[in-house]
Design a protein around this motif. Structure first.
Motif, PDB file in Angstrom:
ATOM      1  N   PRO A 267      12.836  63.485  69.846  1.00 14.83           N
ATOM      2  CA  PRO A 267      13.599  63.989  70.488  1.00 14.83           C
ATOM      3  C   PRO A 267      14.437  63.126  71.697  1.00 14.83           C
ATOM      4  O   PRO A 267      13.757  62.294  72.132  1.00 14.83           O
ATOM      5  N   LEU A 268      15.621  63.576  71.666  1.00 16.01           N
ATOM      6  CA  LEU A 268      16.409  62.698  72.821  1.00 16.01           C
ATOM      7  C   LEU A 268      16.414  61.108  72.652  1.00 16.01           C
ATOM      8  O   LEU A 268      16.802  60.364  73.463  1.00 16.01           O
ATOM      9  N   GLN A 269      15.904  60.526  71.583  1.00 17.62           N
ATOM     10  CA  GLN A 269      15.898  59.208  71.435  1.00 17.62           C
ATOM     11  C   GLN A 269      17.283  58.625  70.679  1.00 17.62           C
ATOM     12  O   GLN A 269      17.568  59.035  69.523  1.00 17.62           O
ATOM     13  N   THR A 270      18.326  58.198  71.306  1.00 15.97           N
ATOM     14  CA  THR A 270      19.433  57.735  71.072  1.00 15.97           C
ATOM     15  C   THR A 270      19.966  56.641  71.198  1.00 15.97           C
ATOM     16  O   THR A 270      19.372  55.758  71.984  1.00 15.97           O
ATOM     17  N   ASP A 271      20.990  55.943  70.497  1.00 16.98           N
ATOM     18  CA  ASP A 271      21.393  54.686  70.823  1.00 16.98           C
ATOM     19  C   ASP A 271      22.393  54.510  71.863  1.00 16.98           C
ATOM     20  O   ASP A 271      22.818  55.495  72.373  1.00 16.98           O
ATOM     21  N   GLY A 272      22.679  53.348  72.177  1.00 14.56           N
ATOM     22  CA  GLY A 272      23.775  53.250  73.455  1.00 14.56           C
ATOM     23  C   GLY A 272      25.167  53.801  73.313  1.00 14.56           C
ATOM     24  O   GLY A 272      25.676  54.080  74.131  1.00 14.56           O
ATOM     25  N   GLY A 273      25.643  53.596  72.046  1.00 14.48           N
ATOM     26  CA  GLY A 273      27.089  54.234  71.763  1.00 14.48           C
ATOM     27  C   GLY A 273      27.375  55.649  71.323  1.00 14.48           C
ATOM     28  O   GLY A 273      26.315  56.235  70.864  1.00 14.48           O
ATOM     29  N   VAL A 274      28.498  56.097  71.927  1.00 14.16           N
ATOM     30  CA  VAL A 274      28.888  57.386  71.686  1.00 14.16           C
ATOM     31  C   VAL A 274      29.959  57.571  70.664  1.00 14.16           C
ATOM     32  O   VAL A 274      30.734  56.891  70.837  1.00 14.16           O
ATOM     33  N   GLU A 275      29.485  58.518  69.747  1.00  9.11           N
ATOM     34  CA  GLU A 275      30.674  58.313  68.522  1.00  9.11           C
ATOM     35  C   GLU A 275      31.608  59.346  68.775  1.00  9.11           C
ATOM     36  O   GLU A 275      31.558  60.141  69.675  1.00  9.11           O
ATOM     37  N   PRO A 276      32.846  59.068  68.018  1.00 12.09           N
ATOM     38  CA  PRO A 276      33.941  59.930  68.483  1.00 12.09           C
ATOM     39  C   PRO A 276      33.682  61.318  68.279  1.00 12.09           C
ATOM     40  O   PRO A 276      34.348  62.188  69.065  1.00 12.09           O
ATOM     41  N   GLN A 277      33.095  61.927  67.579  1.00 15.74           N
ATOM     42  CA  GLN A 277      32.696  63.420  67.469  1.00 15.74           C
ATOM     43  C   GLN A 277      31.458  63.890  68.530  1.00 15.74           C
ATOM     44  O   GLN A 277      31.310  65.043  68.521  1.00 15.74           O
ATOM     45  N   GLU A 278      30.945  63.147  69.488  1.00  9.15           N
ATOM     46  CA  GLU A 278      29.977  63.579  70.012  1.00  9.15           C
ATOM     47  C   GLU A 278      30.593  64.094  71.427  1.00  9.15           C
ATOM     48  O   GLU A 278      31.613  63.656  71.874  1.00  9.15           O
ATOM     49  N   SER A 279      29.806  64.855  71.990  1.00 11.56           N
ATOM     50  CA  SER A 279      30.259  65.500  73.357  1.00 11.56           C
ATOM     51  C   SER A 279      29.460  64.515  74.357  1.00 11.56           C
ATOM     52  O   SER A 279      28.211  64.195  74.631  1.00 11.56           O
ATOM     53  N   ARG A 280      30.286  63.748  75.213  1.00  7.02           N
ATOM     54  CA  ARG A 280      29.673  62.760  76.164  1.00  7.02           C
ATOM     55  C   ARG A 280      29.066  63.561  77.284  1.00  7.02           C
ATOM     56  O   ARG A 280      27.815  63.106  77.782  1.00  7.02           O
TER      57      ARG A 280
END
Length: 339
Positions: A267-280
């Motif tokens: 859980p909550l392990q994400t990469d550094g980039g935010v994809e266009p469809q994501e909620s920042r």
């Protein structure tokens, strides 16, 4: 109750049992044909509801605080996934989708305007070339050697109800001390267990001190892999026993020709980039939870342990209507019993 009342009640009960058996058989058939998501088997856990399309498949979901939380990808053929999602949203237009893949994200975002925010990661271990070689696997080798030195024997067995004793003691050592986590992790005790595998660690006195339960993953009607869904260890053998159990099971599966093992959600392990469809906004909130609220769940410890196996990382997502679904996320954490 009179004899007449009993006689009248018995056929109704028998009919209900027959319907429940037919429902289970139908879902099991879909599961074995299309259950390629690591959470597919967990859709069979108690207290789940099901949205079905005849002859196509199902979406499993849980309800809490008047909200619907769909678990994993739809269990159906990939070519019919979009129809399943569209029909499900006709009935539950505000539903959330938890631990889904990118294909689901792309459809929900493109057609229905959903956000699709990274929720964590999964790691797949291809077993054809699996070995304990490599510097990052030193901790696993140390655990295997340490277990052997302590007289620990690891072997596969059937389901043993005595595991509840180990589980209850283990839960008392965790950050979530009051309840077994559910929904995102299926319960240890379930009615449907076909295809599950059980590996136990025994001390020199023959007492079980740890175990891992593996659930099957299917593709096109055949076994494709396993996911370790339930793991516990005695408080006296916490350090390293999970590594030793996993290493043993991976060797067994490799010898059997099993293609891969999915280590399941981090859980909550994400990469550094935010994809266009994501909620920042939600990404930032989850980052704060991961970094500062380790008292809720051992996020970093789990990430470290699974990273030692050096599996291929794949992103997993949650899909939500609003940029900051605070109430829904709180409801989900309550549903899972993390809070």
């Amino acid at each position: 109750m009179t004899d007449t009342a009993i006689a009248l009640a018995r056929p109704a009960a028998t009919q209900a049992d027959a319907l429940a058996h037919a429902d289970l058989a139908r879902r099991v058939a879909w599961l074995k044909q299309y259950g390629s998501h690591p959470m597919s088997f967990s859709t069979m856990q108690p207290d789940m509801a099901y949205f079905e399309l005849p002859g196509i498949g199902y979406i499993a979901y849980a309800q809490h605080w008047g909200m619907q939380f769909a678990l994993g990808d739809p269990v159906c053929a990939p070519g019919q996934r979009e129809e399943m999602l569209d029909r499900f949203l006709e009935r539950f237009p505000r539903a959330l989708f938890v631990q889904v893949g990118k294909a689901v994200v792309d459809h929900l975002h493109g057609r229905h305007g959903y956000y699709g925010t990274q929720f964590g990661s999964e790691a797949k271990i291809g077993l054809a070339d699996w070995s304990l070689r490599g510097a990052r696997k030193q901790i696993i080798r140390t655990a295997v050697n340490g277990a052997r030195a302590q007289g620990i024997e690891i072997r596969e067995g059937g389901f043993d109800h005595d595991v509840k004793r180990i589980s209850e003691a283990w839960i008392r050592t965790r950050r979530c001390k009051n309840n077994e986590i559910r929904f995102l992790i299926r319960p240890m005790l379930i009615d449907y267990r076909e295809g599950t595998r059980y590996f136990y660690a025994f001390n020199c006195k023959g007492a079980a001190v740890g175990f891992i339960f593996f659930d099957p993953i299917y593709k096109d009607g055949r076994l494709a892999g396993y996911v370790p869904n339930i793991s516990r260890s005695s408080a006296n053998f916490r350090q390293g026993l999970w590594y030793a159990l996993m290493a043993h099971a991976l060797d067994v599966f490799r010898e059997e020709g099993v293609p891969y093992v999915d280590l399941g959600l981090v859980p909550l392990q994400t990469d550094g980039g935010v994809e266009p469809q994501e909620s920042r906004l939600l990404r930032a909130t989850m980052s704060v939870i991961r970094e500062r609220m380790d008292f809720l769940y051992n996020f970093k410890g789990l990430e470290f342990a699974k990273s030692r196996f050096q599996g291929r990382i794949e992103k997993t997502y949650c899909c939500h209507r609003s940029a900051m679904p605070a109430l829904a996320m709180t409801a989900m954490f309550r549903l899972t019993r993390i809070i």
